[in-house]
Design a protein around this motif. Structure first.
Motif, PDB file in Angstrom:
ATOM      1  N   PHE A 104      75.392  47.790 -80.784  1.00 15.71           N
ATOM      2  CA  PHE A 104      75.090  46.441 -81.269  1.00 15.71           C
ATOM      3  C   PHE A 104      76.360  45.880 -81.896  1.00 15.71           C
ATOM      4  CE2 PHE A 104      70.650  48.177 -81.911  1.00 15.71           C
ATOM      5  CZ  PHE A 104      70.023  47.323 -81.013  1.00 15.71           C
TER       6      PHE A 104
ATOM      7  N   ARG B 130      71.626  50.585 -78.829  1.00 12.18           N
ATOM      8  CA  ARG B 130      70.841  49.664 -78.007  1.00 12.18           C
ATOM      9  C   ARG B 130      69.823  50.430 -77.188  1.00 12.18           C
ATOM     10  NH1 ARG B 130      72.607  44.557 -77.289  1.00 12.18           N
ATOM     11  NH2 ARG B 130      71.292  44.303 -75.470  1.00 12.18           N
ATOM     12  N   ASP B 131      68.731  50.795 -77.775  1.00 11.49           N
ATOM     13  CA  ASP B 131      67.669  51.489 -77.052  1.00 11.49           C
ATOM     14  C   ASP B 131      66.373  50.750 -77.302  1.00 11.49           C
ATOM     15  OD1 ASP B 131      68.537  53.739 -75.623  1.00 11.49           O
ATOM     16  OD2 ASP B 131      68.899  54.836 -77.501  1.00 11.49           O
ATOM     17  N   ASN B 132      65.525  50.711 -76.295  1.00  6.46           N
ATOM     18  CA  ASN B 132      64.192  50.181 -76.531  1.00  6.46           C
ATOM     19  C   ASN B 132      63.381  51.239 -77.267  1.00  6.46           C
ATOM     20  OD1 ASN B 132      64.005  47.509 -75.381  1.00  6.46           O
ATOM     21  ND2 ASN B 132      64.456  48.492 -73.427  1.00  6.46           N
TER      22      ASN B 132
ATOM     23  N   HIS C  53      65.918  52.274 -81.921  1.00  6.92           N
ATOM     24  CA  HIS C  53      67.198  51.575 -82.023  1.00  6.92           C
ATOM     25  C   HIS C  53      67.881  51.877 -83.356  1.00  6.92           C
ATOM     26  CE1 HIS C  53      64.817  48.728 -84.392  1.00  6.92           C
ATOM     27  NE2 HIS C  53      65.952  48.357 -84.911  1.00  6.92           N
TER      28      HIS C  53
END
Lengths: 799, 345
Positions: B159, B198-200, B207
């Motif tokens: 991010f 940046r992970d769902n 995240h």
């Protein structure tokens, strides 16, 4: 990377190890085998069948009644595939056969017609739909004409194979090819690697008689090889090739495309095939794209190019996005007669940038990005020419069209055996080190207790001594490393005063009855500054994943309240949560000012001992008491000053101050806020811990336990409602002087017996002299002073 | 008079015997021995007796009075005990009713795991270092041998807030900062903290999560020291009979790099659902500090060497407590949080 063990055996003897054991050895040596996939798992009794006749089912439009020769007999099978036809060789699951997922084939009747088995698609054999050739994606798979009727499909078409799925780390780009894996397995098993033998007959005409080459960007493209193959017939690839590609996770298309993909998988060198006639100009020029130049790539997307993108052109227009994807305008089709095979070295940064810019990843770009082996560019082109002449009936023109400015010397690393052993804490023998380096096929010279190691260009990850340490250690075995502890000077270790205070706060809050919560730092723009004591400019992510997680929080409370609502919505009516964590404020430099805060939120019953008639709902003073206790614990003096904040009850909110600085807020949620959050009475507070922790605590020195008794006098006052008890307390304290030890409110009355707008507050005053027992007269003297001061201030004494 | 006296005595003793509680008995005392009672009257009336009878009568009255008093005390003791017994009887409570609840919260399970690890390393002489969560690209990547364009940056999509500022993707920048601050001196630190990628969010991804890194730099730090240190950690954290194994791996900031597995604490290595039938559970990544990382922070990598390791408290907590979904850590369901009240000592 998917590695077919059958295919791997072309290059290295796997000693017939069971696949799981081979996988374990590879994992322990450094490349993690994520999965061992048996391609024939669950398959049995599946044979080649010949469709002698095929007629429509009288009762069902979509079904066909087929008479199928399965070798020992001709039997009737009902088939629902649209592409079934007489004269095809097909895959037949006989009654008793098993298919993946535990499906068992039985004799059946379909709409009144007997069916003795099932004609299968590749999907039904467990092959992923996206890997099945397009022609068969919606129906059954048709086997070659020469397939032996009645023979076993699993063994004849290489489905009796196991695939190792390698989880490759970015440094091991060398293992993104079958040959690379063969070298690794060879080193582990101490076996030689056998490279493909490349032989084919060249035509008399030369490639350069048909094709010219210009490289305008030699930095980005220092090596380009083109082979020309003419007179080819574009058709389906043979079964073995299709199966190997599917095992490797690549969808077969036609023999030309399949050959380029096969060599890509084999050598790790991306290739591209152009239809020579569609190139139109007999020229290939590699250059950077012009601004806004357009190309339609093979996936059908038109892409607007930038100056950073390297393109292959026919001297005029782009025909491929170099190293990433070919162009639709020069795509090989059924009508292609002559192809140009491109094998090139593109600089990794350039490909990485283009791939990122167009959000386009391909098997080619992922290899170029990590760097291909400069010494495989030319062999890969030759290998493709060979396979095209074998499989597509092509005639390979003599020589290559080549541009070559690529440096490809082997890296030489110097390292001493002592260095290796001292880094590992081991005593590996010199001969054992040499043996490991030989297994890796690193050329080694020993001189003056120093090893000079030439690293093959396929291993671009090996650059420094430490890399050699790792190679030696991983093949020697990490289990052999002993366990020791650092022999450094003993250090005391411990928490800093700040960290200790943080733990004290945590323990205190938990002792006071609150559960520790952890919420997200990223929130929506809308709630980023709600309840924030100091609101600064918002800090937004450049590319948030959602609006809900787009902005850094400036207060902990919004998320903490969400957690409270989450619980009350699930019928936990009484909730007491606290959290410590950073809030992010714009600061003076480019980094943010990260303040560690403590926040708490309580709702529902604070005390619930109902069978004894004790029940207490949360209120302002419950949380205030907790803050006061915390201040006492940290030995600081906090004050509460009436205040207001959006979202909080205007009459029940206070700023918490330390030496006149506002460092916190406490209050009851505004009824509207409560309603919006579907909460009942909820009290919140947030404190800047960093400010709290700044105060240096004094060393603790004991005060003598009183030897003389103290004397208590009470005073009850009738006050205007707007007069705050705190003001009166201050007045009492200043009038009471040093003999007045303590002042406490012990009663508050607001009711019918009082004049409107008035309240009664009763204080208990404790007098004490550490030097002697106070006499009644002494106390009375001071107390009268206090009462006098109170009267003077307008307070009315209640008797 | 003597007869009168005896009569009185008999009466008094009868009344004493008849008194059924302390109050009645006290009434008897007042009636017979009080200032207005008959015995006192008798004594007062002795003045009318001839002088020679007086001593005799006096003695007689005293005897009677003492006897009555003694009997009365006796009776009193019995009645008092009886009264106490009755009172106790009436005060009996239902001791199975619940006690007054003591309000008590507890630490978040991640804090619990992090503090346990902190304390373990503190006992081995480590200090705790922390750093900013919003970090410069330089400390998060470049100082850790991850220059711009390095393929390994893909391993952790980040991010960014601006081109050079991002939410840290690991706690390793704290190592880089500490090394820079220590200016070439030996180091022994643990760095816990929040990190972002940046992970769902799903059952296994978040995240936002936490990490703990360790860094030791000194003269002659060897890979065997790393193995020994991690072995101590594994045994303290997961049980004395845990074994560890190292597998080669890759991290840009260490060379050689390893991943550490521990023998499964559920099945002991035989293979079960926790270890996915392998007998081993992956716990952390580690390695010898890459010379580029040392040099960039101003260390002479020929003189000082070091090791580093990093682990995820979420993963450790999930394994230790059998938690199946990482989102539990950030949902703050009281029914989840309050399960981490009790000690495990």
């Amino acid at each position: 990377m998917l590695v077919s063990i059958k295919w791997l055996k072309d290059y290295v003897n796997t000693q017939d190890l069971p696949p799981a054991e081979l996988g374990e050895k590879i994992t322990r040596a450094g490349i993690e085998v994520d999965a061992v996939i048996d391609r024939s798992d669950g398959l049995s009794n599946i044979v080649v069948g010949y469709v002698e006749s095929c007629e429509k089912h009288p009762e069902a439009d979509k079904l066909s009644i087929c008479q199928v020769n399965v070798g020992e007999e001709t039997t009737q099978i009902i088939c629902g595939a649209p592409n079934i036809a007489a004269g095809q060789n097909v895959i037949v699951a006989r009654p008793g056969a098993r298919l993946p997922g535990g499906m068992k084939i039985k004799k059946a009747k379909l709409r009144g017609e007997e069916s003795n088995g099932m004609i299968c698609s590749l999907q039904e054999l467990g092959i992923e739909g996206k890997l099945v050739p397009k022609a068969y994606a919606e129906g059954i798979y048709v086997l070659p004409e020469n397939a032996e009727v009645g023979s076993d499909v699993i063994t004849n078409f290489d489905l009796d194979d196991t695939v190792l799925e390698l989880g490759l780390t970015p440094n091991r780009a060398d293992a993104m090819s079958m040959l690379g894996v063969a070298y690794e397995v060879g080193a582990i098993l101490e076996e030689e690697v056998k490279l493909p033998e490349i032989t084919y007959t060249e035509a008399e005409d030369t490639a350069s008689s048909m094709l010219t080459l210009n490289i305008d960007s030699p930095e980005a493209n220092p090596l380009y090889v083109a082979k020309v193959v003419r007179g080819i017939e574009v058709k389906e690839s043979p079964m073995w090739l299709q199966q190997r590609l599917m095992a490797a996770g690549v969808r077969p298309h036609n023999n030309v495309v399949d050959v380029t993909n096969y060599v890509l998988m084999e050598y790790g060198q991306p290739l591209h095939a152009f239809d020579y006639d569609l190139l139109e100009t007999g020229n290939i020029t590699v250059r950077h794209a012009k601004k806004d130049e357009l190309i339609t790539t093979l996936d059908g997307n038109e892409r607007k190019l930038s100056l950073n993108n390297l393109v292959i052109t026919n001297g005029e227009k782009p025909v491929a996005l170099a190293g990433v994807m070919g162009g639709a305008n020069s795509e090989v089709s059924k009508n292609t007669k002559t192809v140009v095979i491109e094998s090139a070295y593109f600089e990794s940064g350039s490909i990485r940038q283009t791939s990122k810019e167009h959000n386009l990843r391909s098997d080619a770009s992922s290899r170029y990005e990590k760097g291909v082996d400069p010494n495989r560019v030319i062999p890969a082109a030759e290998r493709a020419a060979q396979l095209l002449s074998e499989l597509a009936g092509g005639e390979v023109l003599a020589g290559s069209v080549i541009f070559d400015k690529l440096q490809r010397e082997e890296k030489v690393v110097h390292v001493s055996p002592d260095f290796i052993n001292s880094r590992l804490g081991m005593k590996i023998r010199f001969d054992d080190m040499l043996d490991i380096l030989n297994r890796l096929q690193f050329k080694t010279e020993a001189m003056n207790n120093q090893l000079m190691i030439s690293v093959p260009t396929r291993r671009q990850d090996i650059q420094i001594e430490e890399d050699i340490v790792e190679e030696i250690a991983r093949l020697y075995g990490y289990d052999e490393i002993p366990s020791t502890l650092p022999e450094t000077a003993t250090t005391p270790g411990g928490l800093s005063p700040y960290q200790q205070k943080r733990r004290i706060v945590r323990n205190y809050m938990e002792g006071a009855g609150l559960l520790q919560a952890t919420t997200y730092s990223l929130t929506s723009e809308k709630s980023a500054t709600q309840f924030a004591m100091k609101q600064t400019e918002l800090t937004r992510l450049l590319m948030p994943m959602s609006e809900e997680r787009s902005t850094l929080r400036q207060s902990i409370l919004p998320h903490l309240l969400e957690s409270v609502s989450y619980n009350t919505a699930r019928r936990t009516d009484s909730v007491a949560l606290y959290e410590t964590g950073s809030v992010f404020l714009k600061g003076h430099d480019e980094l943010l000012n990260e303040e560690e805060h403590l926040a708490a939120a309580i709702t529902g019953l604070w005390l619930d001992n109902s069978w004894q008639g004790e029940k207490k709902a949360v209120d302002f003073f419950v949380l205030k008491g907790i803050v006061e206790g915390l201040a006492a614990k940290l030995d600081i003096e906090l004050e509460f000053e009436r205040g207001e904040m959006d979202g909080l009850h205007p009459g029940r909110t206070a700023f918490i101050t330390l030496d006149g600085r506002r460092i916190g807020i406490i209050g009851q949620l505004h009824p509207n806020e409560q309603k919006a959050r579907d909460l009942k009475t909820t009290i919140v507070m947030e404190l800047n811990l960093a400010e709290l922790f700044k105060e240096q605590t004094e060393p603790l020195v004991y005060t003598q336990v009183p030897r003389y008794p103290s004397i208590t006098r009470d005073v009850a006052l009738v006050l205007s409602k707007i007069v705050e008890a705190g003001t009166i307390e201050k007045l009492i304290r200043s009038a009471g002087g040093k003999l007045l030890k303590d002042v406490r409110v012990f009663d508050l009355y607001e009711g019918d017996n009082l004049e409107a707008g008035k309240k009664s507050v009763a204080f208990s005053l404790t007098y004490f002299d550490p030097e002697k027992t106070l006499t009644d007269e002494e106390v009375t003297a001071v107390h009268d002073k206090v009462v006098g001061a109170l009267k003077e201030s307008g307070a009315e004494l209640r008797s | 008079m003597e007869a009168q006296l005896n009569e009185l005595k008999t009466q008094a003793l009868d009344k004493i015997a008849a008194a059924s509680n302390v109050k009645e008995l006290n009434a008897v005392r007042v009636a017979y021995l009080g200032k207005k009672g008959p015995i006192t009257d008798l004594l007062k009336g002795m003045g009318k007796l001839p002088a020679e009878e007086r001593p005799k009568m006096g003695a007689l009255v005293n005897v009677v009075r003492e006897e009555v008093t003694a009997r009365l005390e006796e009776r009193m003791a019995i009645l008092e005990e009886q009264a106490i017994n009755e009172k106790l009887q009436s005060e009996t409570i239902d001791i199975t009713l619940p006690g007054r609840p003591v309000k008590s919260g507890n630490a978040h399970p991640l804090t619990r795991v992090i503090e346990e690890i902190e304390d373990l390393f503190i006992s081995m002489g480590y200090e705790i270092e922390e750093g900013p969560e919003v970090e410069k690209d330089y400390y998060n990547f470049e100082a850790l041998n991850l220059p711009k364009g390095h393929p390994a940056r893909d391993m952790q999509d980040s991010f960014y807030i601006s081109e050079d500022i991002l939410l840290r993707t690991h706690t390793s920048p704290v190592q880089a900062r500490t090394m820079e601050a220590k200016g070439g001196e030996p180091i022994k630190i643990i760095c816990p903290g929040k990190v972002y990628r940046r992970d769902n969010d799903d059952a296994t991804h978040s995240h936002q999560f936490t990490q703990i890194e360790g860094l030791v730099i000194g003269e002659d730090i060897r890979m065997s020291d790393l193995k020994g240190t991690l072995s101590v950690f594994a045994k303290k954290m997961f049980g004395e009979d845990r074994e560890i194994r190292l597998r080669p791996s890759f991290f840009p900031f260490t060379e050689p790099s390893v991943e550490m597995d521990i023998s499964c604490f559920k099945c002991g290595g035989e293979g079960c659902n926790v270890c996915k039938k392998t007998g081993w559970i992956e716990i952390l990544g580690a390695g010898m500090v890459h010379p580029n990382v040392l040099e960039m922070a101003g260390y002479d990598s020929k003189r000082l060497t070091g090791f580093a390791f990093g682990m995820g408290p979420e993963r450790i907590a999930m394994l230790k407590y059998g938690i199946e979904d990482i989102r539990h850590f950030y949902t703050n369901d009281v029914r989840f949080l309050s399960q981490f009240q009790r000690t495990e000592v």
